[in-house]
Design an enzyme around this catalytic site. Sequence first.
Site, mmCIF file in Angstrom:
data_model
loop_
_atom_site.group_PDB
_atom_site.id
_atom_site.type_symbol
_atom_site.label_atom_id
_atom_site.label_comp_id
_atom_site.label_asym_id
_atom_site.label_seq_id
_atom_site.Cartn_x
_atom_site.Cartn_y
_atom_site.Cartn_z
ATOM 1 N N ASP A 1 0.820 -1.218 0.000
ATOM 2 C CA ASP A 1 0.000 0.000 0.000
ATOM 3 C C ASP A 1 0.858 1.274 0.000
ATOM 4 O O ASP A 1 1.973 1.266 0.515
ATOM 5 C CB ASP A 1 -0.917 -0.020 1.236
ATOM 6 C CG ASP A 1 -2.009 1.019 1.148
ATOM 7 O OD1 ASP A 1 -2.331 1.466 0.031
ATOM 8 O OD2 ASP A 1 -2.547 1.396 2.212
ATOM 9 N N ASN B 1 -11.117 -2.853 -4.472
ATOM 10 C CA ASN B 1 -10.408 -1.907 -5.354
ATOM 11 C C ASN B 1 -11.141 -1.633 -6.671
ATOM 12 O O ASN B 1 -10.791 -0.696 -7.400
ATOM 13 C CB ASN B 1 -8.974 -2.374 -5.641
ATOM 14 C CG ASN B 1 -8.032 -2.255 -4.452
ATOM 15 O OD1 ASN B 1 -7.121 -3.063 -4.278
ATOM 16 N ND2 ASN B 1 -8.228 -1.243 -3.624
HETATM 17 C C1 IPE Z 1 -5.239 -2.657 0.377
HETATM 18 O O1 IPE Z 1 -4.955 -1.331 0.123
HETATM 19 C C2 IPE Z 1 -5.294 -3.444 -0.889
HETATM 20 C C3 IPE Z 1 -4.033 -3.583 -1.603
HETATM 21 C C4 IPE Z 1 -2.861 -3.140 -1.225
HETATM 22 C C5 IPE Z 1 -4.113 -4.313 -2.832
HETATM 23 P P1 IPE Z 1 -6.120 -0.246 -0.027
HETATM 24 O O2 IPE Z 1 -5.454 1.033 -0.313
HETATM 25 O O3 IPE Z 1 -7.128 -0.725 -0.995
HETATM 26 O O4 IPE Z 1 -6.772 -0.266 1.428
HETATM 27 P P2 IPE Z 1 -7.584 0.850 2.212
HETATM 28 O O5 IPE Z 1 -8.612 1.395 1.263
HETATM 29 O O6 IPE Z 1 -6.603 1.883 2.632
HETATM 30 O O7 IPE Z 1 -8.165 0.138 3.388
HETATM 31 C C1 IPE Z 2 -1.671 0.208 -3.215
HETATM 32 O O1 IPE Z 2 -1.462 1.567 -3.286
HETATM 33 C C2 IPE Z 2 -1.997 -0.413 -4.538
HETATM 34 C C3 IPE Z 2 -3.362 -0.950 -4.636
HETATM 35 C C4 IPE Z 2 -4.273 -0.892 -3.726
HETATM 36 C C5 IPE Z 2 -3.703 -1.593 -5.877
HETATM 37 P P1 IPE Z 2 -2.663 2.601 -3.262
HETATM 38 O O2 IPE Z 2 -3.086 2.866 -4.647
HETATM 39 O O3 IPE Z 2 -3.748 2.152 -2.352
HETATM 40 O O4 IPE Z 2 -1.931 3.858 -2.651
HETATM 41 P P2 IPE Z 2 -2.541 4.919 -1.655
HETATM 42 O O5 IPE Z 2 -3.051 4.184 -0.467
HETATM 43 O O6 IPE Z 2 -3.624 5.629 -2.385
HETATM 44 O O7 IPE Z 2 -1.387 5.806 -1.310
HETATM 45 MG MG MG Z 3 -4.118 2.454 -0.389
#
Ligand code: IPE
Ligand code: IPE
Ligand code: MG
Length: 243
Positions: free
Chosen positions: A23, A71
């Site tokens: 993340d 997602n």
């Molecule tokens: C968790 O990250 C899912 C992945 C890293 C694939 P998210 O960014 O989707 O999680 P939340 O929304 O912060 O809980």
């Molecule tokens: C994790 O990074 C990747 C996925 C969830 C696919 P994010 O896209 O959630 O990054 P932040 O949380 O917005 O910084």
């Molecule tokens: Mg995220």
Amino acid sequence: MREESKNILNPEYLPKHIGIIMDGNGRWATNRNLPRFMGHKEGSLRVLDIVKKCYELKIPYLTLFAFSTENWTRPESEVKNLFLLLRGFIEKYIDEMNENEIRLNVIGDISPLKEDLRKSIENSLELTKNNKKMVVNIALNYGGQDEIIMATKKIAEEVKKGNLLPEEISKETFESYLYTAHQPPMDLMVRPSGELRVSNFTLYQMAYSEFWFSDVLWPDFTPEVLEKALGDYMSRNRRFGGI
Ligand code: IPE
Ligand code: IPE
Ligand code: MG
């Protein structure tokens, strides 16, 4: 065993199964005034670094959370970019993984993915299915709740068909219906990006995981950060309910 032999070069004390919620890609990019996609791109390079590090350390199971069942709520263009990146990544590195006897496995429901991506994934799974040195699980369209419901439905079907009695449903039976059937439980769950939550990751497999959280964003997650997590993991006293 003496304390000093608990170093990360001693596989006896290392986790057998690490899970990582990758993340923070979006914030990494936004902090640099770049489009979010650039964060995902940079993050995909860390996947390579971390797989290599785990391989060197002889950690047999690594589960990487790449795309959650939640997602899909992101803008269509971001979802599309993520899948394009994933496909490119798999196609670029699958031969190298195979040469190193790494098995690529996907956990999650890939049936809603576009056919070309699904085919590419299926070919990679088939190519590497007999590899024994390491398993890399990519959690793709994965949700911990979804997985538990999926397993429950399959078990219910078996009961309905008369192949299984309700009293035969043990922990072992249940586990054999999960995506991670025959894999060890998750010893260590790592979440970068500063969020202190599990976001529907491997809910069942994390029953006794050690949790390690860090403010580092995934694109900055170097093998040195992983070493720090492993050092902390080895200093913990896992009791599993005992004394
Ligand atoms: C968790 O990250 C899912 C992945 C890293 C694939 P998210 O960014 O989707 O999680 P939340 O929304 O912060 O809980
Ligand atoms: C994790 O990074 C990747 C996925 C969830 C696919 P994010 O896209 O959630 O990054 P932040 O949380 O917005 O910084
Ligand atoms: Mg995220």
